[in-house]
Design a protein around this motif. Structure first.
Motif, PDB file in Angstrom:
ATOM      1  N   ASN A   1       4.843   7.051   1.189  1.00  0.00           N
ATOM      2  CA  ASN A   1       4.350   6.405   2.403  1.00  0.00           C
ATOM      3  C   ASN A   1       4.081   4.952   2.053  1.00  0.00           C
ATOM      4  OD1 ASN A   1       3.551   8.758   4.454  1.00  0.00           O
ATOM      5  ND2 ASN A   1       3.189   9.424   2.353  1.00  0.00           N
ATOM      6  N   VAL A   2       4.682   4.060   2.819  1.00  0.00           N
ATOM      7  CA  VAL A   2       4.630   2.651   2.447  1.00  0.00           C
ATOM      8  C   VAL A   2       4.164   1.794   3.619  1.00  0.00           C
ATOM      9  CG1 VAL A   2       6.011   0.685   1.636  1.00  0.00           C
ATOM     10  CG2 VAL A   2       6.576   3.002   0.862  1.00  0.00           C
ATOM     11  N   SER A   3       3.241   0.883   3.350  1.00  0.00           N
ATOM     12  CA  SER A   3       2.919  -0.166   4.323  1.00  0.00           C
ATOM     13  C   SER A   3       2.634  -1.449   3.554  1.00  0.00           C
ATOM     14  CB  SER A   3       1.719   0.227   5.189  1.00  0.00           C
ATOM     15  OG  SER A   3       0.538   0.280   4.419  1.00  0.00           O
TER      16      SER A   3
ATOM     17  N   LEU B   1      -5.580  -1.051   7.027  1.00  0.00           N
ATOM     18  CA  LEU B   1      -4.220  -0.590   6.758  1.00  0.00           C
ATOM     19  C   LEU B   1      -3.338  -0.785   7.983  1.00  0.00           C
ATOM     20  CD1 LEU B   1      -4.873   2.807   4.889  1.00  0.00           C
ATOM     21  CD2 LEU B   1      -4.342   0.575   3.893  1.00  0.00           C
ATOM     22  N   ARG B   2      -2.089  -1.100   7.731  1.00  0.00           N
ATOM     23  CA  ARG B   2      -1.125  -1.211   8.830  1.00  0.00           C
ATOM     24  C   ARG B   2      -0.272   0.049   8.926  1.00  0.00           C
ATOM     25  NH1 ARG B   2       0.989  -7.313   9.872  1.00  0.00           N
ATOM     26  NH2 ARG B   2      -1.081  -8.294   9.901  1.00  0.00           N
TER      27      ARG B   2
ATOM     28  N   ARG C   1       2.560   2.733   8.626  1.00  0.00           N
ATOM     29  CA  ARG C   1       3.339   3.064   7.443  1.00  0.00           C
ATOM     30  C   ARG C   1       4.634   3.761   7.837  1.00  0.00           C
ATOM     31  NH1 ARG C   1       2.045   8.857   6.602  1.00  0.00           N
ATOM     32  NH2 ARG C   1       0.251   9.239   7.936  1.00  0.00           N
TER      33      ARG C   1
ATOM     34  N   VAL D   1      -1.289  15.398  -2.427  1.00  0.00           N
ATOM     35  CA  VAL D   1      -1.316  14.183  -1.602  1.00  0.00           C
ATOM     36  C   VAL D   1      -2.274  13.155  -2.208  1.00  0.00           C
ATOM     37  CG1 VAL D   1      -1.745  13.268   0.717  1.00  0.00           C
ATOM     38  CG2 VAL D   1      -0.924  15.629   0.434  1.00  0.00           C
ATOM     39  N   SER D   2      -1.771  11.957  -2.427  1.00  0.00           N
ATOM     40  CA  SER D   2      -2.644  10.904  -2.983  1.00  0.00           C
ATOM     41  C   SER D   2      -3.295  10.111  -1.865  1.00  0.00           C
ATOM     42  CB  SER D   2      -1.839   9.938  -3.867  1.00  0.00           C
ATOM     43  OG  SER D   2      -1.256   8.908  -3.083  1.00  0.00           O
ATOM     44  N   GLU D   3      -4.377   9.426  -2.185  1.00  0.00           N
ATOM     45  CA  GLU D   3      -4.919   8.400  -1.295  1.00  0.00           C
ATOM     46  C   GLU D   3      -3.992   7.187  -1.392  1.00  0.00           C
ATOM     47  OE1 GLU D   3      -7.298   8.679   0.780  1.00  0.00           O
ATOM     48  OE2 GLU D   3      -8.250  10.540   0.129  1.00  0.00           O
TER      49      GLU D   3
ATOM     50  N   VAL E   1       0.862  -1.189   0.000  1.00  0.00           N
ATOM     51  CA  VAL E   1       0.000   0.000   0.000  1.00  0.00           C
ATOM     52  C   VAL E   1       0.897   1.238   0.000  1.00  0.00           C
ATOM     53  CG1 VAL E   1      -1.785   1.272   1.243  1.00  0.00           C
ATOM     54  CG2 VAL E   1      -1.748  -1.233   1.337  1.00  0.00           C
ATOM     55  N   ILE E   2       0.688   2.108  -0.972  1.00  0.00           N
ATOM     56  CA  ILE E   2       1.540   3.296  -1.078  1.00  0.00           C
ATOM     57  C   ILE E   2       0.682   4.543  -1.277  1.00  0.00           C
ATOM     58  CG2 ILE E   2       3.384   4.436  -2.426  1.00  0.00           C
ATOM     59  CD1 ILE E   2       4.106   1.552  -3.430  1.00  0.00           C
ATOM     60  N   GLY E   3       1.038   5.599  -0.577  1.00  0.00           N
ATOM     61  CA  GLY E   3       0.456   6.918  -0.846  1.00  0.00           C
ATOM     62  C   GLY E   3       1.609   7.876  -1.094  1.00  0.00           C
ATOM     63  N   LEU E   4       1.487   8.721  -2.126  1.00  0.00           N
ATOM     64  CA  LEU E   4       2.589   9.640  -2.428  1.00  0.00           C
ATOM     65  C   LEU E   4       2.236  11.069  -2.018  1.00  0.00           C
ATOM     66  CD1 LEU E   4       3.936   8.519  -5.929  1.00  0.00           C
ATOM     67  CD2 LEU E   4       4.885   8.023  -3.680  1.00  0.00           C
ATOM     68  N   GLU E   5       3.196  11.722  -1.404  1.00  0.00           N
ATOM     69  CA  GLU E   5       3.090  13.152  -1.119  1.00  0.00           C
ATOM     70  C   GLU E   5       4.122  13.839  -2.007  1.00  0.00           C
ATOM     71  OE1 GLU E   5       2.319  14.079   3.369  1.00  0.00           O
ATOM     72  OE2 GLU E   5       3.335  12.158   3.265  1.00  0.00           O
TER      73      GLU E   5
ATOM     74  N   ARG F   1       2.958   9.715  16.437  1.00  0.00           N
ATOM     75  CA  ARG F   1       1.871   9.927  15.488  1.00  0.00           C
ATOM     76  C   ARG F   1       0.934  11.023  16.001  1.00  0.00           C
ATOM     77  NH1 ARG F   1       1.534   9.748  11.563  1.00  0.00           N
ATOM     78  NH2 ARG F   1       2.646   8.004  10.725  1.00  0.00           N
TER      79      ARG F   1
HETATM   80  P1  ADP Z   1      -0.529  12.736   7.741  1.00  0.00           P
HETATM   81  O1  ADP Z   1      -1.700  13.616   7.923  1.00  0.00           O
HETATM   82  O2  ADP Z   1       0.065  12.254   8.996  1.00  0.00           O
HETATM   83  O3  ADP Z   1       0.478  13.252   6.766  1.00  0.00           O
HETATM   84  P2  ADP Z   1      -2.164  11.219   6.010  1.00  0.00           P
HETATM   85  O4  ADP Z   1      -3.224  10.297   6.481  1.00  0.00           O
HETATM   86  O5  ADP Z   1      -2.587  12.559   5.524  1.00  0.00           O
HETATM   87  O6  ADP Z   1      -1.110  11.390   7.130  1.00  0.00           O
HETATM   88  O7  ADP Z   1      -1.399  10.496   4.868  1.00  0.00           O
HETATM   89  C1  ADP Z   1      -0.285  10.989   4.254  1.00  0.00           C
HETATM   90  C2  ADP Z   1       0.019  10.084   3.069  1.00  0.00           C
HETATM   91  O8  ADP Z   1       0.198   8.735   3.505  1.00  0.00           O
HETATM   92  C3  ADP Z   1      -1.087  10.038   2.049  1.00  0.00           C
HETATM   93  O9  ADP Z   1      -0.509  10.048   0.772  1.00  0.00           O
HETATM   94  C4  ADP Z   1      -1.769   8.734   2.314  1.00  0.00           C
HETATM   95  O10 ADP Z   1      -2.318   8.187   1.132  1.00  0.00           O
HETATM   96  C5  ADP Z   1      -0.630   7.861   2.789  1.00  0.00           C
HETATM   97  N1  ADP Z   1      -1.035   6.811   3.715  1.00  0.00           N
HETATM   98  C6  ADP Z   1      -1.849   6.903   4.772  1.00  0.00           C
HETATM   99  N2  ADP Z   1      -1.941   5.716   5.403  1.00  0.00           N
HETATM  100  C7  ADP Z   1      -1.144   4.842   4.732  1.00  0.00           C
HETATM  101  C8  ADP Z   1      -0.798   3.469   4.902  1.00  0.00           C
HETATM  102  N3  ADP Z   1      -1.254   2.743   5.903  1.00  0.00           N
HETATM  103  N4  ADP Z   1       0.049   2.918   4.017  1.00  0.00           N
HETATM  104  C9  ADP Z   1       0.565   3.651   3.010  1.00  0.00           C
HETATM  105  N5  ADP Z   1       0.277   4.936   2.803  1.00  0.00           N
HETATM  106  C10 ADP Z   1      -0.560   5.544   3.654  1.00  0.00           C
END
Ligand code: ADP
Ligand code: MG
Length: 484
Positions: free
Chosen positions: A198-200, A209-210, A212, A156-158, A7-11, A267
């Protein structure tokens, strides 16, 4: 438990390349080339008593990016203070946006392995100011405030990205869109565009989700891919050995080719965000949004669809040709000059790109080649009309055009490279090749059919490669047939 999913989300942080900074008239300079601390003013230095003024051009760029990413643009957005102390931030807070970003709920289309399209949701894009740059050297730290206050859009991606390959596709697509819009050069080595991953991982059947980790300091897309692959394996191994993954900020060590832990995170929101009292709410009227929408150029997805639907190119070729705006424009100009789309696409993506690769020329610089689109169209028109054959075009005319800047027509005339289609001339060359290569002819008559190709080569060589190849082949074949 053996199957894990990623699972990846990119900032993404993208500087908006405006003339001046986000909140003052201080000029923006190349933060790598310029002498340190030469583009600073009281505001970038956080002097007491200074007041910010919004750079509306940067806001427009940000909204255009939001629109290009299919986002909703809320009618009001607002700046907020993000408080933390670090020497690259002289005010002690960064002006950013928090609960009222300028764009929300969009998506980016990427192509995945099986050739289908996947939507990666974009959660939000907000405007902020960049910080200064620290260099740790000589037993201390040096700070350069040239970059402090440069408009910065965070996108910021989901967590919809399921592999390093998808992260790469997302990064390339986003970079391409920013470059099409002309708001960001996409230069990662200079930090004008920066990715954080962001990687999990979690068991394949799970939905929850676990924890990250977040990887920073990625100075190229290639390194981002390597870092994600490495981190995914690291997390799987941790879980496999009964340990857990702790939230952490990680860095990619390019020399060692491994992940390093920079710090473990709490966190919690320790930033004490509050609305920026020195700036007004920004009202974004629907007229303004529609005006900006009207100023968007045709974007890669749209061009790609057009190339597939109208020009019948393959999805792959269309993607390659639209990745860079300048390449799409070069291609478009060639077909506007009457060249068949498939022919133009083949010659650009094979011959021209090969020549560019050999000289380390980036695709985006296609509009600065010694061969203009118009001249390239001239070459392909000669091929299309049979004035020269493919191999003469490829092996002789094209390299000569590159080296001399002459047009194909000039080169063909000067060097007498016109295609030979006269049956008598071709017939004579066939006779000569047969007379000179009796051994080959014998093997052919003995039933070794493939030898015809060698003989054909001799015919073409007789005519310095200029014969119409299909006529030459037919003439040779009928001569051989008559000998059987
Ligand atoms: P924060 O507010 O602490 O920066 P967010 O929930 O806004 O955290 O998420 C930041 C980034 O991390 C987003 O791109 C999101 O998609 C990604 N993200 C959130 N949870 C996970 C997860 N469990 N694994 C991978 N990426 C995640
Ligand atoms: Mg974050």
């Amino acid at each position: 438990m053996s199957e894990w999913k990623t699972v990846i989300g990119l900032e993404v942080h993208a500087e908006m390349e405006t003339e001046s900074k986000m909140f003052s008239r201080c000029p923006v300079v190349d933060s790598v080339e310029a002498e340190p601390n030469t583009a600073v003013d009281p505001l970038s230095l956080g002097m007491p008593g200074t007041l910010p003024v919004i750079n509306m051009r940067a806001m427009e760029y940000g909204i255009m990016v939001g629109l290009a990413l299919n986002c909703h643009i809320p009618p009001v957005n607002q700046f907020a203070r993000k408080n933390y102390f670090y020497p690259d931030l002289p005010k002690g807070y960064q002006i950013s946006q928090y609960d009222r970003p300028l764009a929300v709920n969009g998506y980016i289309n990427i192509e995945v392995d099986d050739g289908t399209t996947k939507q990666i949701r974009v959660r939000r894009a907000h405007m902020e100011e960049d910080t200064g740059k620290l260099t740790h050297a000589m037993g201390g730290s040096l700070v350069d405030y040239n970059r402090a206050g440069v408009p910065l859009l965070e996108i910021v991606s989901e967590p919809d990205i399921a592999s390093a390959a998808e992260a790469e596709a997302y990064a390339r697509k986003l970079r391409s869109i920013l470059r099409y819009l002309g708001v960001n050069s996409g230069d990662m080595s200079k930090g004008i565009l920066r990715f954080e991953a962001n990687v999990s991982v979690m068991p394949a059947g799970d939905t929850e989700l676990r924890e990250r980790t977040e990887i920073k300091n990625l100075n190229s897309i290639r390194n981002m891919v390597k870092a994600i692959d490495y981190e995914v394996q690291r997390q799987i191994q941790l879980y496999g050995s009964g340990a857990t993954v702790k939230p952490a900020t990680l860095g990619w060590d390019e020399t060692a080719q491994k992940i390093t832990v920079q710090r473990y995170k709490e966190r919690a929101d320790e930033y004490r965000y509050f609305p920026e009292p020195d700036l007004p709410l920004i009202e974004v009227s629907r007229e303004w949004v529609e005006d900006l929408r009207g100023r968007l150029p045709a974007l890669p997805d749209e061009l790609q669809r057009r190339f597939i639907d109208e020009l019948k190119l393959s999805a792959y070729d269309a993607a390659v040709l639209t990745a860079e705006r300048s390449v799409a424009a070069y291609f478009q100009e060639i077909i506007d000059n009457g060249v068949d789309a498939k022919i133009a696409s083949n010659w650009i993506t094979t011959d021209l790109f090969r020549m560019m690769n050999a000289r380390d020329i980036e695709r985006e610089s296609i509009d600065a080649l010694p061969i203009s689109a118009k001249d390239f169209a001239g070459l392909l028109t000669l091929v299309q009309t049979g004035a020269i054959n493919q191999s003469t075009a490829r092996k002789k005319v094209l390299p000569e055009m590159w080296n001399t800047g002459k047009t194909a027509r000039q080169i063909v005339d000067e060097q007498g490279l016109a295609q030979i289609s006269d049956p008598e001339v071709i017939g004579a060359a066939v006779e000569k090749a047969i007379a000179d290569n009796q051994d080959l002819v014998q093997r052919l008559l003995d039933g070794n059919d493939k030898v015809i190709n060698a003989l054909f080569g001799r015919v073409m060589a007789e005519l310095r490669g200029k014969a119409d190849p299909s006529l030459a082949r037919k003439s040779l074949q009928s001569k051989i047939d008559s000998m059987k």
